[in-house]
Design a protein around this motif. Sequence first.
Motif, PDB file in Angstrom:
ATOM      1  N   TRP A 128       0.843  -1.209   0.000  1.00 43.50           N
ATOM      2  CA  TRP A 128       0.000   0.000   0.000  1.00 43.50           C
ATOM      3  C   TRP A 128       0.879   1.261   0.000  1.00 43.50           C
TER       4      TRP A 128
ATOM      5  N   HIS B 126       6.407   9.412  -0.346  1.00 45.68           N
ATOM      6  CA  HIS B 126       7.493   8.426  -0.353  1.00 45.68           C
ATOM      7  C   HIS B 126       8.074   8.348  -1.768  1.00 45.68           C
TER       8      HIS B 126
ATOM      9  N   SER C 103      -0.933  13.291   4.265  1.00 48.37           N
ATOM     10  CA  SER C 103      -2.086  13.289   3.373  1.00 48.37           C
ATOM     11  C   SER C 103      -2.381  11.856   2.942  1.00 48.37           C
ATOM     12  N   ARG C 104      -3.621  11.547   2.706  1.00 44.48           N
ATOM     13  CA  ARG C 104      -4.014  10.184   2.382  1.00 44.48           C
ATOM     14  C   ARG C 104      -4.597  10.097   0.982  1.00 44.48           C
TER      15      ARG C 104
ATOM     16  N   TRP D 252      12.205   7.135   6.886  1.00 43.85           N
ATOM     17  CA  TRP D 252      11.682   7.600   5.597  1.00 43.85           C
ATOM     18  C   TRP D 252      11.624   9.128   5.519  1.00 43.85           C
TER      19      TRP D 252
ATOM     20  N   PHE E 219      11.865   4.702  16.470  1.00 44.75           N
ATOM     21  CA  PHE E 219      11.000   3.537  16.698  1.00 44.75           C
ATOM     22  C   PHE E 219      11.737   2.405  17.416  1.00 44.75           C
TER      23      PHE E 219
END
Length: 485
Positions: free
Chosen positions: A188, A200, A338-339, A445, A453
């Motif tokens: 995805w 990305h 943003s999606r 990224w 993380f």
Amino acid sequence: MTQVETRPSSASAPQSLPQGAELLRFPPDFLWGTATSAYQIEGAATEGGRTPSIWDTFSHTPGRVHHGDTGDIAVDHVHRFREDVALMKELGLKAYRFSLSWSRIQPTGHGPAVERGLDFYRQLVDELLEAGITPVATLYHWDLPQELEDAGGWPVRDTAERFGEYAGLAAQALGDRVRHWTTLNEPWCSAFLGYGSGVHAPGRTDAADALRAAHHLNLAHGRGVAAVRAAAPGAELSISLNLHQIRSLTDSPQDLDAARRIDAVGNRVFLGPILHGRYDEDLRADTAHLVDWDRLVQPGDLAAASAPIDQLGINYYAPTLVSGGGSGRTGADGHGNSRFSPWPGAERVDFHQPPGELTAMRWSIDPTGLRDLLARVHAEAPQLPIFITENGIACEDYPTPEGEVRDPERIAYVQGHLAVVHDAIADGVPVQGYFLWSLLDNFEWSYGYAKRFGMVYVDFATQQRTPKSSARWYAETIRRGAVAR
Ligand code: NCW
């Protein structure tokens, strides 16, 4: 089977187990691991014949990555892998999920493999096996050789064929020592962040290309499964999907329809072909203004994509909250980015920040999303074993003057999600392993080195590794085979 037991307060309590806590036991063969990916940790970007991937190009393009950070050095894992494996062994990890850099193995995306590239992975795997740690190799975690992007990238069908060839080369070289293979990590993201929103690599913004990329990633997965099985007959195959637990803001027809459409382009665009050999009719209809599905999907593609797998990998971090109807009720999206919503006007989908606590990524903390996802996937594919191939949290971690890194938020996050995994297993969902993202702080990224993380702190200037308190807690959890609630 799992059991629940209550630890009596008189028992000699091991480290950090609260008195009277409920102890949730996991099956003895549960695979406790951590995960990383090549571009995020390896460095050595120009060594051994490795050529640029799309992430090298992207990170070196001004304005693409926070602070201009790149993975040129990352956390120098190529030179420090023995030290890193020793740390994993010390922490008692049972498994380690890492990815192979395609451009280290097959620099142009064509032709024979480069032995020096393969040698690095042979040494890494041998070191893991020597330490008693099960290697889980991901073939692709977002770092397409730049030469293949120059030829069109994932929106072009040939990239899937190239991936199949590369998967075969990797499995021929490593199949004698790696049993667990994952084809793709979070396709995805490759499709919709790489070619849709462009946050990305390669940073393209064309909704139709994002959908074409999604189909070719499904095909690539199928080609990869076939190639690995041919080269390494005992292999176990999986794919890691970042499934979205989608919730609608209200029960209005507009909001419910927005949730349905985002479920189609967020989840079913992969689950459909891979689990069921189909693209759902509503997905095709919702996106018919963008792609001609009958031309895109060629005879045999869905049979290839739905080749049986041995486990499904689920990466879960946070739920997704949407509304529809173009009401303009916008809000932060819960992922800080943003999606993908390729519908204008009244069909627009808005993304919202779910209520509650947030991580340093501004992702919300809600283990019930994982609970609901596990129930859904199990209902769709009752026989299919599941690995949680990623789950974790970015925190504001820093060393104290004494040199310790205390991250109670990470412990609470992982504990809460492991409790959900435990309960799912108790309900009959065959979850066979859990991989904490991530072993090490690394290149996050487009956020560069600004988000941490890791359960191991990395001083990016000196490359010194310091296990955080979560690493000690995770080691104890693995040793016990149980988590407290
Ligand atoms: S960004 C992301 N991640 C993080 C990354 O470090 C890792 O490589 C990935 O596998 C942690 O785990 C995954 N996943 C993307 C999640 C969806 C974000 C949606 C953003 C919308 C623009």
